[in-house]
Design an enzyme around this catalytic site. Structure first.
Site, mmCIF file in Angstrom:
data_model
loop_
_atom_site.group_PDB
_atom_site.id
_atom_site.type_symbol
_atom_site.label_atom_id
_atom_site.label_comp_id
_atom_site.label_asym_id
_atom_site.label_seq_id
_atom_site.Cartn_x
_atom_site.Cartn_y
_atom_site.Cartn_z
ATOM 1 C CD GLU A 65 -3.163 0.462 0.337
ATOM 2 O OE1 GLU A 65 -2.742 1.621 -0.128
ATOM 3 O OE2 GLU A 65 -4.290 0.074 0.050
ATOM 4 N NE ARG A 104 -5.402 -1.291 9.246
ATOM 5 C CZ ARG A 104 -5.316 -0.744 7.987
ATOM 6 N NH1 ARG A 104 -4.892 0.413 7.706
ATOM 7 N NH2 ARG A 104 -5.747 -1.683 7.310
ATOM 8 C CG ASN A 122 -6.569 2.482 5.084
ATOM 9 O OD1 ASN A 122 -5.469 1.825 4.916
ATOM 10 N ND2 ASN A 122 -7.401 2.682 4.113
ATOM 11 C CG ASN A 162 -8.615 3.238 0.704
ATOM 12 O OD1 ASN A 162 -7.339 3.084 1.013
ATOM 13 N ND2 ASN A 162 -9.414 2.163 0.704
ATOM 14 C CG ASP A 220 -7.462 0.357 -1.929
ATOM 15 O OD1 ASP A 220 -6.952 1.635 -1.197
ATOM 16 O OD2 ASP A 220 -7.094 -0.543 -1.508
HETATM 17 CA CA CA Z 1 -5.844 1.894 0.794
#
Ligand code: CA
Length: 292
Positions: free
Chosen positions: A18, A101, A103, A149, A199
């Site tokens: 990521e 958490r 991201n 995201n 995403d």
């Molecule tokens: Ca992501």
């Protein structure tokens, strides 16, 4: 619609690769494996990938002006000194939310870090988007987010694109970059059927959006009204994020995940968890460094 291809430049076999972000100073790509709690710097010309274990899930890592990386984790936002490997806390806006958490996150043109949160169990609407200011104070921009995201600002800094993945939508806000605030949320477009979930995201120098397609086998280039202009085909189902990089900012670096693949899935997608690169014939804006 144009079809593009990408090459795997790092067969990392990450569980949840990521957060790619290019560093011009060192000509390398910072990226994370969220599930492994690893932050890495990958230099494609040297073929060298150096990793730091940070001890818990890490959703984002962005470069600061002084050479440190700012990380987003369950314990909040912290600073990683790449020389010593030491981690020092900055701030945790969700001390009360032990099941959340950080991201995805991105630094804005003013050198502030915009970073979102999500539930560790992906519970709906428990996350928020925050802005870490240069003086290390933090402001909440909005809540009711499920999986925070992708983000992108237009070149004129007047619009902000945002992805809360389960909505399958790319939202757009009016943005006031001086104050670092957003308003007037509305739908830019929804992903076409069969393209998975949006995403990570970045914007190119023609104002078009590159959206990583989780369960969509690639990255789509969309105009802001949602027309699919090109698709980069990736031989991995779960494509997580993308950023512009390279010496001329004309290479797109793409991260992927191997999470949730069973044995046959791993055989069918041997490059799952790898980092890919595409030359899409358009460049993107340089990476903004965190100025705090
Ligand atoms: Ca992501």
């Amino acid at each position: 619609m144009q079809t593009l291809t990408a090459e795997c430049v790092l067969d990392a076999k990450a569980i949840l690769g990521e957060g790619p972000v290019w560093r011009a100073e060192t000509n390398d790509l910072v990226w994370v494996d969220i599930e492994s709690g690893e932050v890495s710097c990958f230099n494609p010309s040297l073929g060298h990938n150096k990793s730091w274990k940070v001890g818990e899930k890490v959703g984002l890592a962005v470069p600061a002006l002084n050479g440190d990386l700012i990380l987003g984790m369950t314990i909040g936002l912290v600073r990683l000194d790449l020389q010593s490997g030491n981690i020092s806390p900055i701030i945790d806006p969700e001390k009360e939310c032990v099941n959340n958490r950080f991201n995805d996150g991105k630094v804005d043109p003013e050198g502030r870090l915009w970073a979102g949160t999500m539930g560790l169990d992906e519970a709906p609407n428990v996350g928020s988007l925050y802005r870490l200011n240069r003086n290390l104070s933090i402001d909440k921009l909005f809540g009711d987010v499920s999986i925070s995201n992708g983000m992108a600002w237009t070149a004129d800094q007047k619009s902000f694109y945002y992805i809360d993945s389960p909505t399958r939508q790319i939202a757009v806000f009016d943005c006031d970059m001086d104050s670092g605030t957003v308003s007037n949320r509305r739908l830019a477009f929804e992903l076409p059927e069969g393209m998975g979930y949006p995403d990570g995201m970045c914007i190119d120098n023609e104002g078009m959006l590159w959206v990583a397609l989780w369960q969509g086998w690639g990255v789509g280039r969309f105009d802001p009204s949602g027309e699919l202009l090109s698709k980069i085909e990736i031989p991995v189902e779960r494509v997580t994020s993308c950023c512009f990089g390279g010496q001329n900012w004309d290479e797109l670096y793409i991260t992927t995940a191997s999470r949730d693949l069973d044995q046959s899935g791993k055989l069918e997608q041997p490059l799952a968890g790898g980092v890919f690169r595409c030359k899409p014939n358009v460049s993107g804006p340089p990476t903004n460094l965190f100025l705090g």
